[in-house]
Scaffold this active site. Structure first.
Site, PDB file in Angstrom:
ATOM      1  N   ASN A 139      14.315  -0.038  -2.969  1.00 25.42           N
ATOM      2  CA  ASN A 139      14.087   1.124  -3.828  1.00 25.42           C
ATOM      3  C   ASN A 139      14.868   2.271  -3.208  1.00 25.42           C
ATOM      4  O   ASN A 139      14.476   2.808  -2.178  1.00 25.42           O
ATOM      5  CB  ASN A 139      12.578   1.442  -3.863  1.00 25.42           C
ATOM      6  CG  ASN A 139      12.303   2.755  -4.556  1.00 25.42           C
ATOM      7  OD1 ASN A 139      13.123   3.273  -5.306  1.00 25.42           O
ATOM      8  ND2 ASN A 139      11.119   3.320  -4.312  1.00 25.42           N
ATOM      9  N   LYS A 177      15.357   5.206  -4.275  1.00 28.52           N
ATOM     10  CA  LYS A 177      14.801   6.541  -4.563  1.00 28.52           C
ATOM     11  C   LYS A 177      15.921   7.491  -5.006  1.00 28.52           C
ATOM     12  O   LYS A 177      16.878   7.048  -5.616  1.00 28.52           O
ATOM     13  CB  LYS A 177      14.038   7.085  -3.356  1.00 28.52           C
ATOM     14  CG  LYS A 177      13.070   6.075  -2.774  1.00 28.52           C
ATOM     15  CD  LYS A 177      12.083   6.697  -1.842  1.00 28.52           C
ATOM     16  CE  LYS A 177      11.263   5.592  -1.185  1.00 28.52           C
ATOM     17  NZ  LYS A 177      10.021   6.064  -0.626  1.00 28.52           N
ATOM     18  N   HIS A 228       5.522   3.725  -9.379  1.00 27.40           N
ATOM     19  CA  HIS A 228       5.655   4.007  -7.940  1.00 27.40           C
ATOM     20  C   HIS A 228       4.772   5.215  -7.600  1.00 27.40           C
ATOM     21  O   HIS A 228       4.636   6.135  -8.416  1.00 27.40           O
ATOM     22  CB  HIS A 228       7.129   4.288  -7.593  1.00 27.40           C
ATOM     23  CG  HIS A 228       7.373   4.329  -6.120  1.00 27.40           C
ATOM     24  ND1 HIS A 228       7.079   5.434  -5.358  1.00 27.40           N
ATOM     25  CD2 HIS A 228       7.856   3.399  -5.264  1.00 27.40           C
ATOM     26  CE1 HIS A 228       7.387   5.174  -4.093  1.00 27.40           C
ATOM     27  NE2 HIS A 228       7.856   3.945  -4.009  1.00 27.40           N
ATOM     28  N   GLU A 279       5.269   7.744  -5.880  1.00 27.32           N
ATOM     29  CA  GLU A 279       5.950   9.039  -5.970  1.00 27.32           C
ATOM     30  C   GLU A 279       6.002   9.509  -7.427  1.00 27.32           C
ATOM     31  O   GLU A 279       5.905  10.694  -7.717  1.00 27.32           O
ATOM     32  CB  GLU A 279       7.358   8.935  -5.366  1.00 27.32           C
ATOM     33  CG  GLU A 279       7.283   8.844  -3.845  1.00 27.32           C
ATOM     34  CD  GLU A 279       8.421   8.080  -3.200  1.00 27.32           C
ATOM     35  OE1 GLU A 279       9.462   7.861  -3.844  1.00 27.32           O
ATOM     36  OE2 GLU A 279       8.260   7.684  -2.023  1.00 27.32           O
ATOM     37  N   GLU A 315       1.667  -1.165  -2.339  1.00 27.68           N
ATOM     38  CA  GLU A 315       2.243  -0.161  -1.443  1.00 27.68           C
ATOM     39  C   GLU A 315       1.183   0.864  -1.047  1.00 27.68           C
ATOM     40  O   GLU A 315       0.936   1.819  -1.799  1.00 27.68           O
ATOM     41  CB  GLU A 315       3.392   0.567  -2.147  1.00 27.68           C
ATOM     42  CG  GLU A 315       4.527  -0.335  -2.555  1.00 27.68           C
ATOM     43  CD  GLU A 315       5.843   0.416  -2.605  1.00 27.68           C
ATOM     44  OE1 GLU A 315       6.776  -0.035  -1.941  1.00 27.68           O
ATOM     45  OE2 GLU A 315       5.925   1.462  -3.277  1.00 27.68           O
ATOM     46  N   GLY A 329       7.277   5.550   3.653  1.00 28.55           N
ATOM     47  CA  GLY A 329       8.166   6.554   4.239  1.00 28.55           C
ATOM     48  C   GLY A 329       7.606   7.211   5.483  1.00 28.55           C
ATOM     49  O   GLY A 329       8.112   8.221   5.948  1.00 28.55           O
ATOM     50  N   SER A 342       7.234   1.083   4.635  1.00 29.60           N
ATOM     51  CA  SER A 342       7.901   1.071   5.945  1.00 29.60           C
ATOM     52  C   SER A 342       8.244  -0.330   6.453  1.00 29.60           C
ATOM     53  O   SER A 342       8.210  -0.581   7.654  1.00 29.60           O
ATOM     54  CB  SER A 342       7.062   1.829   6.985  1.00 29.60           C
ATOM     55  OG  SER A 342       6.887   3.167   6.579  1.00 29.60           O
TER      56      SER A 342
HETATM   57  C1  PEP Z   1       9.045   2.568  -1.307  1.00 30.09           C
HETATM   58  O1  PEP Z   1       9.608   3.590  -1.632  1.00 30.09           O
HETATM   59  O2  PEP Z   1       8.675   1.793  -2.192  1.00 30.09           O
HETATM   60  C2  PEP Z   1       8.833   2.293   0.109  1.00 30.09           C
HETATM   61  C3  PEP Z   1       8.087   1.285   0.449  1.00 30.09           C
HETATM   62  O3  PEP Z   1       9.447   3.119   1.013  1.00 30.09           O
HETATM   63  P1  PEP Z   1       9.558   2.909   2.612  1.00 30.09           P
HETATM   64  O4  PEP Z   1       9.987   1.486   2.822  1.00 30.09           O
HETATM   65  O5  PEP Z   1      10.569   3.898   3.046  1.00 30.09           O
HETATM   66  O6  PEP Z   1       8.197   3.144   3.173  1.00 30.09           O
END
Ligand code: PEP
Length: 249
Positions: free
Chosen positions: A10, A12, A95, A97, A167, A173, A213
């Site tokens: 992803n 972003k 997501h 976000e 998630e 992040g 992460s």
């Molecule tokens: C994501 O944006 O779906 C995500 C898991 O980000 P990160 O791997 O940076 O935590």
């Protein structure tokens, strides 16, 4: 039947179109794999150049969002037909976000999931709890609600083909990966929820990713878990590390 792993990046709101093509060229040889589905979910403006750049490779292109109407007066939105015409096969929906900054709800996610299926795009539907919810012990109640509402009116045959990304918001992040046990426990809980809503065959078929992460060091143990069928990867998807995550074995 063993489920095929799927690792999706992803991106972003990162990479201009020319930067996106450069990153694809860098990652192409690193993400080659016969056993894992590889998806690059990229910003809308990068979709066309990335689709061109991945031609002839094992990489599939995904979008990070999509609107639930066919067309019309929805300034700034992108329709499913636009995505299909540009070569998109997957779309990340719901997501955290988007839920946090753009007022996505379980109900709008559900509309988008249904619309994606109408157009033959595979949804990667995200769910996950806040740190507060985890500390209050309501993680599974919250996620079951997200999953059940997100899947309203989705048929078993459709659900079998889709992807759910677990998630935990506190792990996105932040550099804080959920422990393998935490990730497996929730992914197993999501699979049990699918079995209740549909049946065992649907639960066995649906692919459930962990996201939060994930990096080259944590991927092997996470992806070895019985109910974790790959990952949705943010930060590390923009680096050569992504190749190591795809080839985690
Ligand atoms: C994501 O944006 O779906 C995500 C898991 O980000 P990160 O791997 O940076 O935590």
């Amino acid at each position: 039947m063993a489920r095929r792993k799927i690792v999706a990046g992803n991106w972003k709101m990162n990479k201009t179109p020319s930067e996106a093509v450069a990153l694809v060229e860098e990652l192409k040889p690193l993400v080659a794999s016969d056993d894992v589905d590889v998806v690059f979910c990229v910003p809308a403006i990068d979709i066309i150049p990335v689709a061109e750049a991945v031609k002839g490779t094992n990489i599939q292109v995904g979008a990070e969002n999509m609107y639930f109407e066919e067309k019309g007066a929805y300034t700034g939105e992108i329709s499913p037909a636009m995505l299909v015409d540009a070569g998109v096969k997957y779309v990340v929906l719901g997501h955290s976000e988007r839920r946090e900054y753009f007022a996505e709800t379980d109900a709008t996610v559900n509309k988008k999931v249904l619309k994606a299926f109408e157009h033959g795009i595979t949804p990667i539907m995200c769910c996950g709890e806040t740190l507060e919810q985890r500390e209050q012990g309501v993680t599974m109640d919250f996620i079951r609600q997200q999953v059940k509402i997100g899947l309203q009116n989705v048929t078993a045959d459709q659900a079998k083909t889709m992807v759910i990304a677990y998630e935990p918001i506190w792990a996105i992040g932040t550099g804080k990966t959920a422990t393998t046990e935490q990730a497996q426990e929730v992914c197993a809980g999501i699979r049990a929820c699918i079995a209740e809503v549909y049946d065992e065959a649907t639960a066995e078929a649906i692919r459930i990713q962990y996201g939060g992460s994930v990096n080259a060091a944590t991927a092997p143990e996470l992806f070895a878990q019985a109910d974790i069928d790959g990952g949705l990867v943010g930060g590390a998807a923009l680096k050569p590390d992504f190749g190591k995550i795809v080839n985690y074995k």
